[in-house]
Design an enzyme around this catalytic site. Structure first.
Site, mmCIF file in Angstrom:
data_model
loop_
_atom_site.group_PDB
_atom_site.id
_atom_site.type_symbol
_atom_site.label_atom_id
_atom_site.label_comp_id
_atom_site.label_asym_id
_atom_site.label_seq_id
_atom_site.Cartn_x
_atom_site.Cartn_y
_atom_site.Cartn_z
ATOM 1 N N SER A 6 0.815 -1.223 0.000
ATOM 2 C CA SER A 6 0.000 0.000 0.000
ATOM 3 C C SER A 6 0.844 1.267 0.000
ATOM 4 O O SER A 6 1.941 1.312 0.559
ATOM 5 C CB SER A 6 -0.898 0.039 1.242
ATOM 6 O OG SER A 6 -1.672 -1.116 1.332
ATOM 7 N N GLU A 7 0.266 2.276 -0.621
ATOM 8 C CA GLU A 7 0.840 3.629 -0.585
ATOM 9 C C GLU A 7 -0.309 4.584 -0.282
ATOM 10 O O GLU A 7 -1.478 4.211 -0.413
ATOM 11 C CB GLU A 7 1.477 3.965 -1.942
ATOM 12 C CG GLU A 7 2.606 3.020 -2.289
ATOM 13 C CD GLU A 7 3.185 3.244 -3.683
ATOM 14 O OE1 GLU A 7 2.810 4.245 -4.336
ATOM 15 O OE2 GLU A 7 3.992 2.402 -4.113
ATOM 16 N N ARG A 65 -6.901 -13.336 2.569
ATOM 17 C CA ARG A 65 -8.189 -12.751 2.965
ATOM 18 C C ARG A 65 -8.994 -13.721 3.826
ATOM 19 O O ARG A 65 -9.594 -13.336 4.819
ATOM 20 C CB ARG A 65 -8.972 -12.346 1.713
ATOM 21 C CG ARG A 65 -8.459 -11.031 1.170
ATOM 22 C CD ARG A 65 -8.983 -10.667 -0.178
ATOM 23 N NE ARG A 65 -8.408 -9.394 -0.580
ATOM 24 C CZ ARG A 65 -8.205 -9.021 -1.825
ATOM 25 N NH1 ARG A 65 -8.552 -9.816 -2.835
ATOM 26 N NH2 ARG A 65 -7.667 -7.851 -2.087
ATOM 27 N N GLN A 109 -35.550 -12.933 27.461
ATOM 28 C CA GLN A 109 -35.626 -13.494 26.100
ATOM 29 C C GLN A 109 -34.883 -12.650 25.071
ATOM 30 O O GLN A 109 -34.268 -13.200 24.153
ATOM 31 C CB GLN A 109 -37.093 -13.646 25.703
ATOM 32 C CG GLN A 109 -37.771 -14.724 26.522
ATOM 33 C CD GLN A 109 -38.972 -15.310 25.842
ATOM 34 O OE1 GLN A 109 -39.456 -14.782 24.857
ATOM 35 N NE2 GLN A 109 -39.475 -16.402 26.379
ATOM 36 N N GLN A 131 -22.714 -4.482 24.175
ATOM 37 C CA GLN A 131 -24.018 -3.965 24.625
ATOM 38 C C GLN A 131 -24.507 -4.722 25.858
ATOM 39 O O GLN A 131 -25.044 -4.138 26.794
ATOM 40 C CB GLN A 131 -25.030 -4.100 23.470
ATOM 41 C CG GLN A 131 -26.372 -3.480 23.715
ATOM 42 C CD GLN A 131 -26.335 -1.953 23.626
ATOM 43 O OE1 GLN A 131 -25.337 -1.372 23.206
ATOM 44 N NE2 GLN A 131 -27.398 -1.314 24.051
ATOM 45 N N GLU A 191 -6.336 -5.692 3.611
ATOM 46 C CA GLU A 191 -6.337 -6.836 2.671
ATOM 47 C C GLU A 191 -7.647 -6.949 1.889
ATOM 48 O O GLU A 191 -8.146 -8.039 1.638
ATOM 49 C CB GLU A 191 -5.996 -8.139 3.406
ATOM 50 C CG GLU A 191 -4.561 -8.124 3.916
ATOM 51 C CD GLU A 191 -4.162 -9.346 4.696
ATOM 52 O OE1 GLU A 191 -4.659 -10.438 4.395
ATOM 53 O OE2 GLU A 191 -3.322 -9.201 5.603
#
Ligand SMILES: Cc1cc2nc3c(=O)[nH]c(=O)nc-3n(C[C@H](O)[C@H](O)[C@H](O)COP(=O)(O)OP(=O)(O)OC[C@H]3O[C@@H](n4cnc5c(N)ncnc54)[C@H](O)[C@@H]3O)c2cc1C
Length: 398
Positions: free
Chosen positions: A139-140, A254, A290, A348, A375
């Site tokens: 990457s760049e 990946r 529930q 949560q 990726e």
């Protein structure tokens, strides 16, 4: 067999896996369980020190041995299924351990797959015993998802190449002994003009231009190349084939990101289950409600689907299927998106306790985020999955 930590024994019993994978899963699960104090310690360390310590330990204890296939013991499967199981177990235990294992594998694999005998001899024994740390630099700043836009220039000179330019967002940039780099050599336009190189980190002209602090601490930074001279022997594979090297790696890795996501998600779901069972509320526990049960059930459904997709993609690759990339993309998209949901839903259920710094939910909440970006961002892979639909339909019709 007594499988510990992250693994679902029923998933491991599926025909996607062989007995050697089941043994590997049990061993690495037990190893992770036995290193609780280390995981606590590395979280308090400087990320560079933690990275060095973890790559060294993974090497010493044999978990990187498959990176030197000539010397690897037969008990260690060196395939994608093992890599995925390793990432799942380590991600469950500690993000930095998964990071160390995955980046070392990501940088050694192109040398294994595209390197010559001399490059194998020079780099792989050290990468497998953890004494040589690698990084994979594609990457760049102006070339992330659009790999073909890589600009780092490698100009041909007598006997070698001169590299000028930069790389961005590189994992282990700040501690690596060698970089596998994709640079523009100009044999053709766009993707046809790229070449892969192995550049030792002590080569004059290459340096870390910026250290970065990520949302989850890790060794991470930008690289600069200024008149960095490498010999022709530094080319990995053939000139002009760098895009193929990069894509080959990403397609394989990946699904392993999906495997790590399964590890993070299982950890979040286990923590949420334990918390809701112990938390008194309304004269019973949270688990008696529930809506809480529905949330835990949704987590379980998402994790099961993710684990199956990862297993299928890894099995497909290991059996030599030409179409495995599609399954790798599907596994990464589903597993990382599902893990984000699971980690959020788990937090949560902890209520306020979930957002306290250093707790399991808070840590996982920070750690899971980047998996949907690196990726191959989810959106990029969705496009690739859709494009493959057309190709597949045409092939089936024809
Ligand atoms: C923790 C971490 C570690 C990393 N380690 C490495 C490493 O070791 N080596 C390395 O080379 N790189 C590494 N990267 C960089 C990573 O591969 C890039 O961030 C990634 O490829 C995305 O590129 P970008 O950041 O430039 O985003 P961009 O390419 O600018 O994309 C930004 C967003 O635009 C959207 N987008 C882009 N293209 C498309 C498309 N075709 N269709 C639809 N939407 C699109 C997506 O939402 C995407 O997230 C790392 C990144 C992170 C976060």
């Amino acid at each position: 067999m007594d499988i510990t930590t992250s693994f679902d024994p029923e998933a491991l019993a599926l025909p996607f896996y062989d007995d050697e994978h089941r043994s590997f899963a049990e061993e690495i699960g037990v190893w992770c369980d036995g290193h609780g104090p280390l995981w606590e310690a590395v979280r308090r360390m400087d990320p560079d020190d933690a990275g060095r310590r973890l790559v060294g330990l993974l090497g010493e204890d044999g978990w990187l041995a498959a990176l030197d296939p000539q010397a690897a013991p037969h008990r260690l499967p060196g395939d994608l299924r093992a890599l995925c199981l390793g990432r799942e177990a380590l991600a469950y235990a500690e993000d930095l351990a998964d990071f160390a294992y995955s980046i070392q594998s990501l940088s050694a694999t192109p040398i294994i797959r595209f390197g010559d005998a001399e490059q194998h001899k020079r780099y792989l024994p050290g990468m497998a015993d953890g004494s040589l740390i690698g990084a994979f630099a594609v990457s760049e700043k102006e070339a992330g998802s659009d790999l073909a836009a890589v600009r780092l220039s490698a100009r041909r000179t007598e006997g070698g190449y001169v590299l000028n330019g930069s790389k961005a967002w590189i994992a282990h940039a700040t501690i690596a002994d060698l970089f596998v780099v994709i640079a523009r050599t100009g044999e053709g336009p766009g993707p046809l003009g790229l070449t892969a190189f192995v550049v030792p980190a002590d080569t004059p002209g290459v340096r870390v231009s910026e250290r970065l602090e990520a949302i989850a601490p890790r060794s991470f930074g930008h690289l600069s190349f200024e008149d960095c001279r490498v010999p022709a022997e530094a080319v990995l594979g053939r000139p002009g084939r760098g895009f193929v090297v990069a894509v080959d790696m990403l397609e394989r890795f990946r699904m392993t990101v999906g495997a790590a996501a399964v590890g993070f998600a299982r950890r979040a779901a286990d923590a949420a289950l334990a918390h809701t069972r112990n938390r008194d509320a309304y004269g019973g526990t949270l688990f008696d409600l529930q809506m809480v049960k529905a949330s835990l059930a949704d987590m379980e459904v998402r994790i099961n689907a993710a684990a199956l997709l990862v297993a299928r993609a890894a099995w497909d690759c290991d059996r030599g299927s030409r179409g495995f990339a599609r399954h790798s993309h599907i596994a990464k998209v589903h597993a990382t998106e599902a893990a984000q949901h699971v980690v959020d839903a788990g937090l949560q259920l902890f209520g306020a306790a979930g957002v306290v710094k250093g707790g399991v939910p808070e840590r996982l909440y920070r750690q899971i985020r980047s998996l949907r970006i690196y990726e191959g961002a989810t959106d990029v892979l969705r496009q690739a999955i859709a494009d493959a639909l057309d190709v597949r339909r045409a092939a089936l019709a024809g």
